[in-house]
Every structure is written in structure tokens, then in C-alpha cells.
Scaffold this motif. Structure first.
Motif, PDB file in Angstrom:
ATOM      1  N   PHE A   1      45.969  46.434  34.789  1.00  9.47           N
ATOM      2  CA  PHE A   1      45.036  47.025  33.826  1.00  9.47           C
ATOM      3  C   PHE A   1      43.978  46.003  33.401  1.00  9.47           C
ATOM      4  O   PHE A   1      42.787  46.306  33.342  1.00  9.47           O
ATOM      5  CB  PHE A   1      45.810  47.532  32.606  1.00  9.47           C
ATOM      6  N   ILE A   2      44.458  44.751  33.163  1.00  5.80           N
ATOM      7  CA  ILE A   2      43.543  43.686  32.741  1.00  5.80           C
ATOM      8  C   ILE A   2      42.510  43.415  33.831  1.00  5.80           C
ATOM      9  O   ILE A   2      41.315  43.337  33.571  1.00  5.80           O
ATOM     10  CB  ILE A   2      44.344  42.392  32.455  1.00  5.80           C
ATOM     11  N   LEU A   3      42.954  43.296  35.062  1.00  2.00           N
ATOM     12  CA  LEU A   3      42.040  43.020  36.174  1.00  2.00           C
ATOM     13  C   LEU A   3      40.991  44.121  36.283  1.00  2.00           C
ATOM     14  O   LEU A   3      39.813  43.867  36.517  1.00  2.00           O
ATOM     15  CB  LEU A   3      42.822  42.903  37.490  1.00  2.00           C
ATOM     16  N   ARG A   4      41.456  45.367  36.117  1.00  2.00           N
ATOM     17  CA  ARG A   4      40.544  46.508  36.198  1.00  2.00           C
ATOM     18  C   ARG A   4      39.502  46.457  35.079  1.00  2.00           C
ATOM     19  O   ARG A   4      38.314  46.705  35.304  1.00  2.00           O
ATOM     20  CB  ARG A   4      41.366  47.807  36.084  1.00  2.00           C
ATOM     21  N   SER A   5      39.964  46.095  33.881  1.00  2.00           N
ATOM     22  CA  SER A   5      39.036  46.024  32.748  1.00  2.00           C
ATOM     23  C   SER A   5      37.972  44.954  32.969  1.00  2.00           C
ATOM     24  O   SER A   5      36.833  45.110  32.577  1.00  2.00           O
ATOM     25  CB  SER A   5      39.782  45.695  31.454  1.00  2.00           C
TER      26      SER A   5
END
Lengths: 138, 174
Positions: B2-6
Motif C-alpha cells: 500500500f505504501i509503495l502504491r501511495s
């Protein structure tokens, strides 16, 4: 770190950030000037606060800087023509919906008309160089 | 994930961009003892693209044609490119937000419009001694009075121009 390589890397970071917050969007820049969207005011105010805090950290804990030199903060003096120059810049900002950094991100994103803003900026800088030949106060 | 996507795929909230851009000011001083700034590098581009080698200002101020400023400019372009690749929006577009959507001008007039805006940006930033990054972010972060004053006039110019364009060409819509 090699200065040219370093600036290439920091430039990528800068361009990426500008693009991600929408600073390369005509609608957000012009929207700010007509009072419709204050996203970019938030970006700039945050950047100024973080930059100011970061400079205090450098002065307290990281001086001399990495190369061993004392910190040299560049100060842009207010000259006779600075204020009119600021107004001219502002008019260009409101017309093109871009500034010298964000237009570069626009070009990277594939916005065709950003290339014309960019070409205009090079010509505007050329006009300045010609004017400066005969006016040392500029 | 999720962090990478954000970070790499989604648009950022305003504060995330503000933090990254703001950090450039102390980082560039720490690593290179150099002020954040973009518009000065357009003088390098004048030297590269236009016959200006005999102009005194270009000769003295831009002795090194391909200085770090050119690399910074190339980096910003690549950053924009990387951003559109990762978000899946890569592609050449003739859209420029509500301007091209509402004004409905032929391409050549749009080109002239943005070119004129660019001339004012280039000329104005040199006369004022900097642009949004050099004056408004770097200068104000260092509490320089001159940068605060100049930025006020950047904003006044922007408000005047944007509102004139809005009523003349965008029918006051939006």
C-alpha cells in the motif's frame, strides 16, 4: 557526491514531487489565482516551513557543510527593477499556468503546449540578456 | 505494498509534496553549498539554443555551458516523465486543463498564448532575480525580505493575469 550527478538526482526528485501534487496542472495554478483551489498554496507553505526548519538544523548540527566549507547562504538583493520584474513574472505565471520548474515537469509528462511555454522562457531570458547589454541596473 | 502504491502510483497529498520540495533547500546546501533555484539555468539554455555567445552577461555568468544547472533541468523533466510512467498516464497530450477545454482555440493560437506567457516568465524571473523556487521557497525559507516582497508581486501578477484570461477567453466560466 559529484555535483552534476547530484543535481540530476535531486532534479528527478523535484520533478516527481511537482508532478505528484499537481503543480504541473494548469487548472491548479490558475485555480489558485482565481480563488478556486488552494492545493498549491498548501504545497508552498509546507515547503517553506520545512525548508526553514531544515536550514535551522543545518546551522545547528551540520555546519561546516559536507565539503568542509562554511555555509554560504545566497541572498538575492532587492534591486531597482526587482518589483516590476516580479510583476512581469507573475503575469507570465497566470497566463501560462506554469513556472520555470513546473513547466519542465509538464514537458516530462508529455504536455505539448508546455514546450511552447519553455521556448518562450528561453526567449524571455535572451531578451533580458540583450536588454542588460545597455542597462547595467537590470 | 500500500505504501509503495501511495508513493509511486497515486497522486500525493499536498503536504507530502511540500515536505519533499522543502527538504531540497537544506539538502542542496548540505551537499553542494548551493541555493535551490531553476530559472537561472535558462541562461545556460540560451547559450545552448540561441546565438548569444557574444552577449556580455551570457559570457561572464555562463562560462560553463553545461553546468550543474542544466543537469538539474534535465532531472526535473525526467522526474515528470517518471511520474507519468508510474501512474500510467504516459502519452503526448495537447490538453492544458480548462484553458484548452473551454477556449477552444486552434492549436497555433494556443501555442502563441503559452509562448507569450513563457516570454514573461523568462524575462520577469531574470529581472526579479529568481522564480518560485529561488525566491518564494528558498528565499522565504531563509527569511529574506527581498524574496518575500518579490513573491507578493509574483502573486499579484498571477491574480491579475489569471482573472483577465478568465473573463476574456474563458467566458468567466469556472
Amino acid at each position: 557526491m559529484n555535483k552534476k550527478l547530484g543535481f540530476l538526482v535531486f532534479g528527478v526528485l523535484f520533478g516527481f514531487a511537482l508532478s505528484r501534487v499537481g503543480a504541473s496542472e494548469y487548472d491548479l495554478i490558475v485555480g489558485m489565482f482565481i480563488g478556486q483551489d488552494y492545493t498549491l498554496v498548501g504545497v508552498m507553505v509546507t515547503a517553506i516551513i520545512v525548508g526553514a526548519l531544515g536550514m535551522q538544523v543545518i546551522k545547528k548540527f551540520a555546519e561546516p557543510v559536507k565539503s568542509g566549507e562554511p555555509l554560504r547562504i545566497s541572498y538575492k538583493e532587492l534591486k531597482k527593477w526587482s518589483i516590476p520584474g516580479g510583476l512581469i513574472f507573475g503575469l507570465g505565471w497566470g497566463i501560462s499556468g506554469a513556472c520555470p520548474g513546473t513547466v519542465l515537469a509538464q514537458i516530462g509528462e508529455g504536455k505539448l503546449f508546455g514546450l511552447f511555454t519553455f521556448a518562450g522562457m528561453i526567449c524571455g531570458t535572451y531578451i533580458y540578456a540583450r536588454l542588460k547589454e545597455n542597462n547595467t541596473e537590470l | 505494498m500500500f505504501i509503495l502504491r501511495s508513493i509511486f502510483v497515486e497522486p500525493w497529498p499536498f503536504w507530502a509534496g511540500g515536505i519533499v520540495i522543502g527538504l531540497l533547500v537544506p539538502l542542496l546546501y548540505y551537499y553542494f553549498n548551493t541555493a535551490l533555484g531553476v530559472s537561472t539555468g535558462y541562461g545556460n539554455l540560451v547559450k545552448i539554443f540561441l546565438p548569444a555567445k557574444n552577449l556580455q552577461w551570457i559570457k561572464t555568468k555562463y562560462a560553463e555551458t553545461f553546468s550543474w544547472r542544466v543537469y538539474f533541468i534535465i532531472g526535473i523533466i525526467l522526474g515528470g516523465l517518471l511520474s507519468s510512467i508510474l501512474s500510467g498516464n504516459l502519452g503526448i497530450t495537447t490538453e492544458m486543463g480548462r484553458f484548452t477545454a473551454i477556449a477552444g482555440w486552434p492549436g497555433i493560437l494556443n501555442a502563441v498564448f503559452f509562448f507569450v506567457g513563457g516570454i514573461l516568465l523568462g524575462l520577469g524571473s531574470r529581472i526579479a532575480g529568481g522564480c518560485t523556487s529561488g525566491h518564494s521557497i528558498h528565499g522565504i525559507a531563509n527569511l529574506h525580505i527581498s524574496s518575500i516582497l518579490v513573491t507578493i508581486f509574483f502573486i499579484i501578477g498571477g491574480i491579475v493575469a489569471a482573472n483577465i484570461v478568465r473573463s476574456l477567453f474563458l467566458g468567466g466560466a469556472w
